[in-house]
Design a protein around this motif. Structure first.
Motif, PDB file in Angstrom:
ATOM      1  N   ARG A 587      48.093  33.001  33.406  1.00 29.56           N
ATOM      2  CA  ARG A 587      47.739  31.743  34.080  1.00 29.56           C
ATOM      3  C   ARG A 587      47.482  31.988  35.565  1.00 29.56           C
ATOM      4  O   ARG A 587      46.595  31.377  36.162  1.00 29.56           O
ATOM      5  N   PHE A 588      48.269  32.876  36.142  1.00 33.84           N
ATOM      6  CA  PHE A 588      48.073  33.172  37.553  1.00 33.84           C
ATOM      7  C   PHE A 588      46.723  33.844  37.793  1.00 33.84           C
ATOM      8  O   PHE A 588      46.011  33.507  38.742  1.00 33.84           O
ATOM      9  N   HIS A 589      46.354  34.777  36.937  1.00 30.75           N
ATOM     10  CA  HIS A 589      45.062  35.434  37.086  1.00 30.75           C
ATOM     11  C   HIS A 589      43.923  34.447  36.896  1.00 30.75           C
ATOM     12  O   HIS A 589      42.927  34.483  37.635  1.00 30.75           O
ATOM     13  N   LEU A 590      44.053  33.557  35.922  1.00 29.83           N
ATOM     14  CA  LEU A 590      43.008  32.562  35.719  1.00 29.83           C
ATOM     15  C   LEU A 590      42.918  31.606  36.907  1.00 29.83           C
ATOM     16  O   LEU A 590      41.823  31.201  37.311  1.00 29.83           O
ATOM     17  N   ALA A 591      44.068  31.242  37.464  1.00 26.84           N
ATOM     18  CA  ALA A 591      44.058  30.346  38.616  1.00 26.84           C
ATOM     19  C   ALA A 591      43.386  31.009  39.815  1.00 26.84           C
ATOM     20  O   ALA A 591      42.571  30.387  40.518  1.00 26.84           O
ATOM     21  N   LEU A 592      43.709  32.288  40.065  1.00 25.39           N
ATOM     22  CA  LEU A 592      43.072  32.983  41.183  1.00 25.39           C
ATOM     23  C   LEU A 592      41.573  33.151  40.947  1.00 25.39           C
ATOM     24  O   LEU A 592      40.768  33.027  41.875  1.00 25.39           O
ATOM     25  N   GLN A 593      41.219  33.446  39.712  1.00 23.57           N
ATOM     26  CA  GLN A 593      39.801  33.587  39.416  1.00 23.57           C
ATOM     27  C   GLN A 593      39.074  32.273  39.666  1.00 23.57           C
ATOM     28  O   GLN A 593      37.964  32.254  40.202  1.00 23.57           O
ATOM     29  N   PHE A 594      39.698  31.175  39.298  1.00 18.60           N
ATOM     30  CA  PHE A 594      39.098  29.865  39.547  1.00 18.60           C
ATOM     31  C   PHE A 594      39.035  29.562  41.045  1.00 18.60           C
ATOM     32  O   PHE A 594      38.025  29.090  41.567  1.00 18.60           O
ATOM     33  N   GLY A 595      40.119  29.855  41.763  1.00 22.59           N
ATOM     34  CA  GLY A 595      40.150  29.536  43.183  1.00 22.59           C
ATOM     35  C   GLY A 595      39.206  30.383  44.008  1.00 22.59           C
ATOM     36  O   GLY A 595      38.639  29.897  44.992  1.00 22.59           O
ATOM     37  N   LEU A 596      39.032  31.653  43.622  1.00 22.28           N
ATOM     38  CA  LEU A 596      38.181  32.543  44.408  1.00 22.28           C
ATOM     39  C   LEU A 596      36.703  32.398  44.100  1.00 22.28           C
ATOM     40  O   LEU A 596      35.865  32.898  44.857  1.00 22.28           O
ATOM     41  N   GLY A 624      47.146  44.070  35.246  1.00 19.01           N
ATOM     42  CA  GLY A 624      45.873  43.366  35.196  1.00 19.01           C
ATOM     43  C   GLY A 624      45.352  42.918  36.540  1.00 19.01           C
ATOM     44  O   GLY A 624      44.358  42.192  36.602  1.00 19.01           O
ATOM     45  N   GLY A 625      46.001  43.328  37.624  1.00 20.83           N
ATOM     46  CA  GLY A 625      45.549  42.889  38.935  1.00 20.83           C
ATOM     47  C   GLY A 625      44.181  43.409  39.312  1.00 20.83           C
ATOM     48  O   GLY A 625      43.474  42.798  40.115  1.00 20.83           O
ATOM     49  N   SER A 626      43.777  44.518  38.724  1.00 22.58           N
ATOM     50  CA  SER A 626      42.460  45.071  39.048  1.00 22.58           C
ATOM     51  C   SER A 626      41.325  44.164  38.584  1.00 22.58           C
ATOM     52  O   SER A 626      40.201  44.274  39.071  1.00 22.58           O
ATOM     53  N   LEU A 627      41.599  43.262  37.641  1.00 25.96           N
ATOM     54  CA  LEU A 627      40.562  42.332  37.200  1.00 25.96           C
ATOM     55  C   LEU A 627      40.098  41.430  38.328  1.00 25.96           C
ATOM     56  O   LEU A 627      38.982  40.912  38.310  1.00 25.96           O
ATOM     57  N   LEU A 628      40.948  41.228  39.316  1.00 31.23           N
ATOM     58  CA  LEU A 628      40.636  40.290  40.393  1.00 31.23           C
ATOM     59  C   LEU A 628      39.931  40.951  41.562  1.00 31.23           C
ATOM     60  O   LEU A 628      39.538  40.250  42.502  1.00 31.23           O
ATOM     61  N   ILE A 629      39.798  42.278  41.572  1.00 28.57           N
ATOM     62  CA  ILE A 629      39.217  42.960  42.730  1.00 28.57           C
ATOM     63  C   ILE A 629      37.800  42.472  43.014  1.00 28.57           C
ATOM     64  O   ILE A 629      37.469  42.163  44.175  1.00 28.57           O
ATOM     65  N   PRO A 630      36.902  42.364  42.040  1.00 24.60           N
ATOM     66  CA  PRO A 630      35.554  41.864  42.371  1.00 24.60           C
ATOM     67  C   PRO A 630      35.568  40.465  42.954  1.00 24.60           C
ATOM     68  O   PRO A 630      34.792  40.163  43.865  1.00 24.60           O
TER      69      PRO A 630
END
Length: 1516
Positions: A587-596, A624-630
């Motif tokens: 959920r945190f990764h999805l939230a960051l992906q949405f926010g960014l 899974g933090g590397s998914l957010l690098i782009p």
């Protein structure tokens, strides 16, 4: 916390109390039922006398007395019926107001019967005094009438006047009730408590549930009644805990007041106070993060909370937290307006046709932001992050309202009593710079004759680069998420659609609900709808979402090291759209992906909040933090790419956070290389780590452009160094691999249809998402595109850092910290050696870049030295000294620069500028002896002298760093006794006896010569020990009459005289008798022949010589008479051969070594021995008295002053959970053997040395700089070294600095028994005391003896701080500085809060510290290995500060290949930076020069010239 139940099922079995109906029933008096009565007259006739009697009793201060006419219950109950009716009278006229005021006064006096202390001074009837609970419950039922809104008819002024009068009376009653409730000795029973809570709930629901109106009494009393309700409810929890029905009623009614901002303010305040106390209960040993807050110290809640037991505290905390229900519902106007009061208002209003259209709902974005801010504060409290309590208090007593009051109300005095007024400011709100265009063409709608004002949208306040010191006993993040996570995630994902993850995030359906409202019953409603809808769009709630994102980022970034969030499933119920996402981390990764990925600039606050609060997201290595690098890179480009950067504080802090994220990402591409990055949880990879590298490099370059903040620039410079170092190591590895795989690569290319040379370029992007990776960033090493090799980065980095130096030359943009950081980066880059596989390739590839770099440093030094005098300061001189040190590194590491004529020429000019203060070329050539010395400062002069010495002695002579001691010229450790042993001259030499064989001289007050004078017979060699400011040398001399190349004779052949020139004319046949051979006249005279002065000249100048001449003339006459006698005798003797020539005498077997050495080197001249000129005290050549008993000890002190600075760095291994210093020291022995990664890191710091045989710095003065004559202790073959400094250590050095890395294993300091009474420690302290009265910098340099006052330059010491004076004794030597550098290898980052620093400092002794227990200045470098193979860096200083220690920066993530190098350079720069900051520090050559001058002053021989010459011809 985990045992709490869900709020939705908390009160399911309990019913809601109808408190308003209960109060409405009980507020009716019997008088209300009487038709057609004159209420005002009735109340006046009954109440006026009673009120007058109470006033008289209060004025007379007669004490408690009973009313004569109120002696029984019937009388009291009857008068209370009248009072109840009087409280309901209107307030339009002054007479009615007086009646109501008297009723309020009487009830306030009687209500004090519940407090025994207050009742003593009140006139209270006996029945009330006898049973106060019964009558006070009746009073609470009656005073409900005063809070009911009065029907008003008239002008606006009358409306405001009536509301103000009613508000004052309500405040009076609330203040009395609050005072009684606070009294811990009150007589209230449970029934009275229940009645009081019902009364407070009823008045709050009556006044707050309707929509907000400008002239409403609820608007005036909102903050007051809410705060009284919360405070008294909290008191009731201590005195008489409310039943579940009351809690459910409280929660049910509060959800109808959420459109009132004061409700959220007080909810935040109570929640924060309870959470703070709960944290103390959960972690009793944790520190109080706001212990010194003046607000909390004065807060009454402390008294109430102190009375709570643990169970009550837990229950209150959880129940109050869920009082307002789900705060995320504040984003939905349709939910907030779904109440009976809103529907009633819509039905009664002509302008509002739908409850969702009410103007007061426009304030929901502010209210939602306040609620999320409160939850964010709770998260910070649990984590131990200091909270700005002032922000909470600012919103308690002054809240924003949805409608601005009219001009009449704006000048009306506040209804709040003076004692309840607080000089606070509301939460800072900034106006949105992009207002909606629809508002500009729409007319305002008049509602209740008040003009609605559209409030600006809230804006979050960004933290000022917080450096959090978290609580070590904080709860796990999963525990906090179990309670607050559902609200935070719902708020963060507001407006997101999680049903189709592969599609872009879209707006929520709330916009569609607004479209349904676009029906047109009237023109006024249309205009109101246009004004309302844009404000209540999802974009309006951006500030609250940003706070939720920030809280979530802090929860995940500051999780405990041993906490696995990915394995913890959410315990909260999920909406249907996220049922498949039961994992907090997902959920945190999805939230960051949405926010960014939100469109900018409409959601810029969210992106900024994520960037500021998630700077450590890549440091903690979340799965899974590397998914957010782009996505992060796309967000970083928003703030770093623009060249015109804003210099406001929020913008600077956001860019600083972006730079921190960059520093944690630089090592990822080369570490993971071609590993794929999956996006959107799909199976098809869209990009690789290597393909992200050009974007990182481009961001780094763009971040430097236009950046003006000092801290940001320093961090960016550290990032450049990280890129170059990582690329150089990577290229060196790839070159080795490419040689092995070149043939295989060619074959594979040919098989795949590729021609040779058509291989994919570095960083080629395959199937990369164009929205995340920019394809228009070219690779190029020509200076235009993004460099793709280490060489390209090397040149580009040098160019950009050079530009920073150029900017620092400008007096308007000068920043000493930036200048020092740039010079440190250049020094570190100068130690990087690039190679392309062929020897000498560096000279051709990087020669131009190196030349440009040193020229920029030359230009920087010149510009700084030539600044006007007002701009000169300690910091300016420190940067110049650092620039000279940087030049030393470049010319030592890059020897090819010495072959460049222009570089050498400029180098000598800069040295001349530093020493003399000017260049000769500018004013014409000036000889050194004629130049007036005016350097910028003595520190600058000393730095230039050091560089000159390195140029003459070391450059191109010693190897590149690391430089062992034996490679440094001038670091000889041989002394007189060892020298005699090596020459096999006697045995059992002591220092005192060995000095007797030497003669000691000092030239120019700078150079000390120790000449071995007592030679053996037929010995033609001697030895001289030369001690100068720049080192100690040992020379051997062989006496020859001809140069070595002309001496071709055999060893047994004697040396003949030189042959005369051929004669042009025949010689006469006669041979007169001569005193010298005739050939001597034909030999050309030399300077050596003129060493004997002219007798005639001396006689003419001195009368003493004239008397001596007369004696000599008489002697000559006697000799001549004797010669005549011999001639006559010769002619009378025929056997003598008159033509026999004089023969050459035999070679002398006894030589005066001192005389010959001094004469050959032109030390023996009359100018050197004459008295010094006016103003000088010491001649150029003097002899020393080596017979003094203290002479040897002073020589030992001089020899102990190394020509390089020396520092020690201490390394510790900290296992998880270890807090004891003993265990840490024990682990140093074990982990160096068992832990492979730790061992590799330690061995990369330096080379292994044997302390017993090492001739340099070893970490302690007892074992350093020793000459080992016994080589029996050979190197051990055991590889299990301890590196504790007792037997082995790790050593690294360059031409000017020595570093030793130690792993202490015991507390016991090294014994100083091996040092005699004249030990180094004591000698240094004695020197420090003796030098306190003199200015150490008044001593000149190589060319000046320092005794000329015209050339002495005094340093301004006014800027020296008392702290630096405290450590002056330590700074007078070269060993260490006033800061300790400690390196910790941390298995868990949470343990660094509990490191026993004070105990470990006791293991850092080097033999020169006076008291380690008082040492408080240190720098900690913490290294934490991540699971992905990288290493996280944490830097902390003493006092909790975070210094910038280039090349390491707090939060940086580095690879193992450069970890050891960066740690070593960071320790080196820390020590050098501290020495630059200390004006009292002196370079090594200055310390040695001072000691030589001290020896001269103590042991100088005051001999006349004749005795001096006589001593040269006389052996000792």
């Amino acid at each position: 916390m985990n045992g709490m139940w869900c709020s939705k099922s908390m009160y399911t079995e309990w019913s809601v109390l109808r408190v308003v109906d209960m109060c409405e029933t009980s507020r009716v008096s019997v008088v209300h039922k009487m038709p057609q009565i004159n209420g005002t007259l009735l109340v006046n006739s009954c109440v006026k006398p009673l009120a007058q009697m109470l006033n008289n009793a209060s004025v007379a201060n007669t004490g408690p007395q009973d009313n004569d006419f109120l002696q029984n219950d019937r009388d009291v109950l009857w008068i209370m019926e009248v009072l109840c009716y009087g409280l309901s009278l209107p307030l339009s006229s002054g007479e009615q107001h007086d009646c109501v005021r008297d009723c309020v006064h009487i009830y306030c006096e009687w209500f004090c019967a519940l407090s025994p202390q207050m009742a003593k001074s009140k006139a209270i009837p006996f029945p009330i005094r006898d049973d106060p609970n019964l009558y006070c419950r009746k009073i609470l039922e009656h005073i409900y009438n005063i809070f009911i809104a009065r029907p008003i008819a008239g002008t606006d002024t009358n409306v405001l006047d009536v509301v103000s009068r009613q508000a004052v009376l309500c405040h009076r009653l609330l203040r009395t009730i609050e005072t009684i409730a606070h009294d811990e000795h009150n007589l209230m029973d449970r029934q009275t408590w229940d009645t009081l809570l019902i009364f407070l709930l009823a008045i709050n629901d009556t006044l707050l549930s309707p929509p907000v109106e400008a002239t409403d009494i609820g608007t005036q009393l909102c903050e007051r009644i809410v705060s009284v309700l919360f405070e008294i409810w909290l008191i009731a929890c201590v005195r008489c805990f409310p039943s579940p029905s009351f809690w459910k009623t409280f929660q049910h009614l509060s959800t109808g007041w959420r459109h009132r901002p004061p409700l959220i303010d007080n909810w935040n305040r109570i929640n924060y106070s309870l959470t703070l106390r709960l944290v103390k209960q959960i972690s009793p040993n944790s520190y109080d993060i706001n212990a010194n807050s003046p607000t909390l110290q004065k807060n009454f809640l402390n008294t109430i909370l102190d009375e709570m037991n643990d169970e009550t505290l837990k229950q209150c905390w959880y129940r109050f937290l869920h009082t307002i229900g789900n705060p995320v519902e504040l984003c939905s106007p349709e939910i907030i307006s779904k109440t009976d009061r809103f529907y009633h208002s819509a039905c009664a209003s002509e302008n509002v046709v739908d409850p969702r259209q009410h103007p007061c709902l426009n304030n929901l974005p502010h209210i939602f932001y306040k609620a999320m801010k409160g939850l964010s504060i709770l998260v910070d409290t649990f984590l131990g992050i200091p909270v700005a309590v002032e922000e909470i208090d600012a919103d308690i007593y002054k809240s924003t309202t949805s409608l601005a009051l009219s001009s009449a109300s704006s000048i009306q005095p506040p209804a709040t009593p003076p004692e309840r007024r607080h000089n606070k400011t509301a939460f800072p709100l900034t106006i949105n710079k992009a207002p909606n265009k629809a508002l500009g063409t729409t007319k305002n709608v008049i509602i209740n004759k008040a003009e609605p004002t559209v409030n600006p949208l809230p804006t979050i306040t960004y933290p000022s680069a917080p450096e959090y010191i978290l609580s070590p006993t904080r709860p796990k993040s999963t525990s906090i998420l179990d309670v607050l996570g559902d609200w935070l995630f719902q708020s963060a994902l507001f407006g997101a659609d999680l049903k189709e993850p592969n599609e872009a995030m879209i707006r929520s359906n709330s916009i569609q609900s607004f479209n349904e409202l676009q029906r047109k019953p009237s023109a006024a409603s249309d205009r109101l709808l246009i004004e309302t809808l844009p404000l209540l769009s999802p974009d309006s709630f951006e500030a609250g979402q940003a706070e939720a994102f920030g809280a979530l980022c802090r929860l995940f970034c500051f999780k405990k090291a041993d906490e696995e969030i990915s394995t913890m499933l959410s315990r909260q119920p999920h909406p249907p759209s996220v049922q498949k996402v039961k994992n907090y981390l997902t959920r945190f990764h999805l939230a960051l992906q949405f926010g960014l990925t939100l469109k900018e600039p409409f959601r810029r606050q969210i992106i900024a909040s994520i960037l500021i609060n998630s700077t450590k997201i890549f440091e903690v290595d979340l799965p899974g933090g590397s998914l957010l690098i782009p996505h992060y890179l796309k967000a970083l480009e928003i703030y770093l790419i623009p060249k015109e950067k804003q210099n406001t504080k929020p913008d600077v802090e956001i860019r600083r956070s972006c730079i921190k994220l960059l520093l944690s990402l630089f090592s990822y591409p080369l570490h993971f290389n071609e590993l794929a990055i999956k996006e959107n949880l799909s199976e098809t990879p869209s990009t690789t780590f290597q393909s992200l590298r050009p974007r990182l490099i481009n961001l780094q370059i763009q971040a430097l452009c236009g950046e003006t903040d000092s801290t940001n620039v320093q961090m960016i410079l550290g990032g450049f160094l990280l890129m170059v170092s990582d690329a150089s190591v990577h290229d060196s590895f790839t070159q080795i691999d490419s040689i092995d795989n070149s043939i295989e690569t060619m074959r594979s290319n040919s098989l795949n249809g590729l021609q040779f040379g058509q291989h994919l370029p570095f960083g080629h992007q395959t199937s990369c998402d164009s929205s995340l990776v920019s394809n228009d960033i070219p690779f190029s090493d020509d200076g235009k595109g993004i460099p793709d090799t280490a060489k390209g980065l090397f040149g580009r980095t040098l160019s950009h850092v050079g530009q920073v130096l150029i900017r620092c030359r400008d007096k308007n943009q000068y920043d000493s910290h930036v200048s020092l950081a740039a010079l440190e980066v250049l020094s570190s880059i100068g130690r990087i050696h690039l190679s392309n596989g062929s020897k000498g390739s560096l000279h051709t590839n990087c020669l131009l870049e190196c030349k440009d770099t040193v020229k920029q440093i030359f230009s920087f030094i010149e510009s700084q030295c030539e600044k006007p005098a007002p701009f000169h300061s300690k910091d300016l001189h420190s940067t110049i000294v650092a620039a000279y040190q940087c030049l030393a590194v470049w010319f030592h590491e890059h020897e090819h620069l010495l072959k460049e004529k222009d570089c050498i020429s400029m180098l000598l000019e800069v040295i001349e500028l530093g020493i003399s203060g000017s260049k000769s070329k500018k004013n014409g050539f000036v000889f050194k002896a004629d130049k007036q010395l005016k350097p910028a400062s003595m520190r600058v002069r000393e730095a230039a002298e050091s560089l000159l010495t390195l140029l003459m002695n070391h450059f191109n002579n010693c190897p590149q760093s690391p430089c062992p001691p034996e490679s440094i010229i001038g670091s000889s450790l041989i002394d007189e006794s060892n020298l005699l042993k090596y020459l096999s001259i006697g045995n059992n030499w002591t220092p005192e006896s060995s000095c007797d064989r030497f003669k000691y001289f000092v030239s120019d007050n700078l150079i000390m010569l120790a000449i071995l004078d007592q030679l053996e017979p037929n010995d033609k060699e001697t030895v001289c020990i030369i001690r100068s400011p720049f080192g100690k040398y040992c020379w051997s001399f062989t006496f020859r009459q001809l140069p070595r190349k002309h001496n071709m004779r055999t060893p047994g052949e004697q040396v003949s005289r030189p042959l005369p020139k051929p004669e042009s004319t025949p010689t006469p046949t006669t041979h007169p008798i001569r005193h010298f051979p005739e050939s001597m006249d034909k030999i050309k005279s030399t300077k050596f022949d003129c060493i004997v002065p002219n007798l005639t000249k001396m006689i003419a100048e001195s009368p003493e010589f004239r008397s001596d001449q007369e004696i000599m003339l008489s002697l000559i006459e006697r000799v001549e008479s004797h010669m005549k006698y011999e001639k006559q005798r010769l002619h009378k003797t025929p056997t003598l051969n008159r033509s026999t020539d004089c023969k050459e005498p035999m070679i002398s077997t006894e030589l005066e070594a001192a005389r010959l050495v001094l004469s050959h080197f032109s030390f023996l001249t009359f100018e050197t021995l004459q008295d010094a000129p006016m103003g000088q005290m010491i001649p150029s050549l003097i002899a020393l008295n080596n017979k003094s008993p203290e002479f040897v000890s002073n020589l030992k002190i001089l020899d102990s002053i190394s020509n390089r600075t020396s520092d020690s760095v201490f390394v510790y291994y900290v296992r998880q959970g270890v807090k004891s210093a003993d265990e840490i020291l024990a682990d140093n022995k074990q982990q160096i053997v068992s832990n492979t990664h730790f061992r590799e890191f330690v061995l990369s710091l330096g080379t292994i040395i044997d302390v017993r045989t090492h001739s340099g710095w070893t970490g302690h003065v007892a074992t350093a700089w020793r000459v080992v004559t016994d080589n029996t202790s050979a190197k051990e073959h055991d590889k299990n070294y301890t590196f504790d400094g007792k037997r082995h250590a790790l050593y690294w050095a360059d031409v000017s600095h020595e570093l030793v890395f130690l792993l202490p294993s015991t507390f016991s300091p090294m014994s100083d028994d091996s040092i005699d009474n004249s030990s180094l420690d004591g000698d240094y302290k004695q020197r420090a005391v003796s030098d306190l009265h003199a200015d150490a910098r008044s001593v000149s340099s190589l060319s000046d003896d320092g005794s000329n006052p015209s050339k002495a330059i005094s340093e301004n010491e006014s800027t020296r701080s008392s702290l630096r004076r405290k450590f002056r004794n330590q700074l007078l030597h070269n060993i260490g500085c006033d800061v300790k550098v400690l390196i910790f290898w941390m298995e868990s980052t949470d343990d660094h809060y509990d490191l026993p620093i004070n105990n470990l400092l006791l293991t850092t002794g080097t033999g020169v510290e006076s008291n380690l227990s008082l040492w408080k200045d240190f720098v900690l470098i913490l290294i934490h290995p991540l699971k992905n193979g990288l290493f996280r860096i944490i830097v902390q200083g003493s006092g909790g500060r975070t210094p910038i220690t280039l090349p390491l920066i707090d939060g940086m993530v580095v690879s193992k290949h450069i970890l050891g190098t960066f740690v070593r350079l960071a320790a080196l720069n820390i020590c050098r930076r501290r020495r630059l900051d200390t004006e009292s520090f002196q370079p090594p050559h200055v310390k040695r020069r001072l000691k030589i001058q001290e020896i001269v002053n103590k042991y100088r021989l005051l001999l006349p010239e004749s005795e001096f010459y006589n001593s040269l011809f006389t052996s000792k």
